[in-house]
Design an enzyme around this catalytic site. Structure first.
Site, short mmCIF file in Angstrom:
data_model
loop_
_atom_site.label_atom_id
_atom_site.label_comp_id
_atom_site.label_asym_id
_atom_site.label_seq_id
_atom_site.Cartn_x
_atom_site.Cartn_y
_atom_site.Cartn_z
N LYS A 239 0.92 -1.11 0.00
CA LYS A 239 -0.06 0.04 0.12
C LYS A 239 0.82 1.39 -0.06
O LYS A 239 2.04 1.13 0.70
CB LYS A 239 -0.78 0.16 1.25
CG LYS A 239 -1.89 -1.17 1.43
CD LYS A 239 -2.60 -1.08 2.74
CE LYS A 239 -3.45 -2.22 3.04
NZ LYS A 239 -4.90 -1.90 2.08
N ARG A 313 -9.75 -11.90 3.02
CA ARG A 313 -10.63 -12.98 2.43
C ARG A 313 -10.07 -14.23 2.71
O ARG A 313 -10.80 -15.44 2.62
CB ARG A 313 -11.34 -12.52 1.12
CG ARG A 313 -10.18 -12.83 0.08
CD ARG A 313 -10.73 -12.12 -0.96
NE ARG A 313 -10.80 -10.34 -0.89
CZ ARG A 313 -10.96 -9.48 -1.79
NH1 ARG A 313 -11.49 -9.93 -2.86
NH2 ARG A 313 -11.13 -8.23 -1.34
#
Length: 463
Positions: A239, A313
């Protein structure tokens, strides 16, 4: 707790809630000096307006606080929470009823929250004498659970790594007589949790799975799964700094599960509760997972890593598979999963996904009643193709930039089949700017509405 539970002192100051419709009548009942002071101060009963009325000696005689009109398009039942910041230290009581007394008292408690672990100076705050016609013990339970969750989210990752989050979960379990099982490090591979291991193996502190159960074994099974990414660099798909600044909150799903578990256990709901927390740090080192890697899952499905920043996830997939093996009646998972959810609905309105139509209606109803808002989004089957992989059973990200929250939910859906009813919540777990009852910082979303739902469905405290 910002409540005054002893016999109230003689100088307890009354708070008058006023609207444009009621202001004339309330003003007529005030002592003449107070009414004159309000008039000379040009007080208007607009929502959130606050005026402290002095007595003849200059002490606080009473307080005026404006609320929305009964006919207003929207009324915020947490608006009285603004009083905590507006009033000086002292003891107060409600002189008349706000729009919703229980939610107003809860808002007072939630507004009094301060994350001051790293502050030398502590603040003295106003205290409220709770009205006698509400369940104060229940409100204290809710405030304590939210405080637990907010504290976890607000704590920076140098003090809340995977080991510390594990300790928080184990401590809560022990508080209510539950024993937690921990699967740690390479034991995750031995016990068939390969995705949890793959995400967390690059960090200094090893990945782990916390599993604890509470309540009668023959009671209805309710299982909570919370994403516990203590910090998310994004992995090799790193990021930017702007996207990393709040990543201490990426364990907000685990904090939510623990807050809800606190509500359930403290109030003794007659259910068989199970809590599963896959806990990792998504870090970068020589052992970090790579884009295009393929890993097996506990379910047996192979997963291609399309993006290492779609790690939440992955750990949820293994935990949901374990939860599903037990075939619970209700399975809820909580995760700070996608920026797409924030782009669609903003920070205050988490989307949820379920195929249980009756449950969906209940969730929306209790969310509205509890001032814990949510919005249903669809598990739109045609979008399944967006997470197809040419080399594995499924991709963790796909190649499309569309419908990111929906495709994440569809990914998770592949790992649930035996559960009677499953619901996924894509939460934000953060309040960007302070609102009544919601200080800036870590926030617990959806837990209060689900507690109300479970209490309604299964009954209150077990006998």
């Amino acid at each position: 707790m910002p409540f005054f539970d002893s016999s109230p002192p003689a100088d307890t100051a009354p708070i008058y809630f006023v609207t444009r419709e009621t202001w004339t009548d309330i003003a007529a009942e005030l002592p003449a000096p107070a009414a004159h002071f309000a008039k000379s101060s040009k007080f208007e009963p607009t929502p959130g307006a606050c005026l402290i009325l002095p007595d003849a000696d200059g002490r606080i005689a009473s307080v005026l606080f404006g609320l929305e009109a009964q006919s207003a398009h929207h009324r915020d039942p947490f608006l009285p929470g603004k009083l905590v910041a507006a009033l000086p230290a002292g003891v107060y009581r409600f002189a008349n009823a706000p729009h919703d007394t229980s939610l107003a008292v809860l808002a007072w408690a939630l507004a009094a929250y301060r994350f001051d672990r790293y502050k030398k100076k502590k603040q003295n705050q106003p205290r409220l004498v709770p009205p006698g016609d509400i369940d104060v013990a229940r409100i204290k339970t809710l405030a304590a659970g939210v405080t637990l969750g907010r504290d976890l989210i607000n704590t920076p990752a140098n003090d809340l790594g995977p080991d510390a989050l594990e300790v928080a979960a184990v401590t809560l379990a022990a508080q209510f007589g539950a024993e937690a099982a921990i699967t740690l490090g390479d034991d995750l591979l031995k016990e068939n949790f390969p995705l949890i291991h793959a995400v967390g193996r690059a960090a200094e502190k090893p990945p782990r799975l916390v599993d604890f159960s509470w309540g009668p074994e023959d009671a209805p099974k309710v299982t909570l799964v919370g994403k516990g990414v203590c910090f998310d660099t994004g992995g090799l798909d790193i990021k930017p700094s702007s996207g990393m600044i709040l990543m201490k909150k990426d364990m907000g799903g685990a904090a939510t599960a623990l807050a809800l578990a606190h509500f359930i256990m403290d109030r003794g709901l007659p259910i068989r509760l199970r809590v599963l927390l896959p806990i990792v740090e998504n870090a970068i080192s020589a052992s970090a997972m790579r884009p295009s890697d393929i890993y097996p899952s506990r379910k047996g499905l192979s997963v291609e890593i399309g993006n290492t920043d779609a790690e939440g996830r992955l750990i949820l997939a293994d935990a949901l598979t374990l939860a599903d093996e037990d075939a619970p009646e209700l399975l809820f998972d909580f995760a700070t999963l996608t920026g797409a959810a924030r782009a669609a609905l903003g920070p205050d309105l988490p989307p949820f996904y379920t195929e249980d139509e009756t449950l969906a209606v209940e969730i929306a109803k209790f969310g509205h009643a509890a001032n814990d808002p949510v919005w249903r989004l669809p598990l739109w089957a045609p979008y399944d193709k967006l997470i197809d992989s040419k080399t594995a059973d499924v991709s963790n990200s796909g190649t499309s930039g569309f419908a990111g929250s929906i495709t994440a939910a569809l990914f998770l859906k592949r790992f649930v089949e035996k559960t009677k009813s499953w619901t996924h919540f894509d939460i934000y777990a953060w309040t960007p700017s302070a609102k009544p009852g919601r200080p800036e910082g870590g926030e617990i979303q959806v837990a209060r509405l689900l507690f109300d739902l479970l209490e309604s469905r299964y009954g209150a405290r077990a006998s």
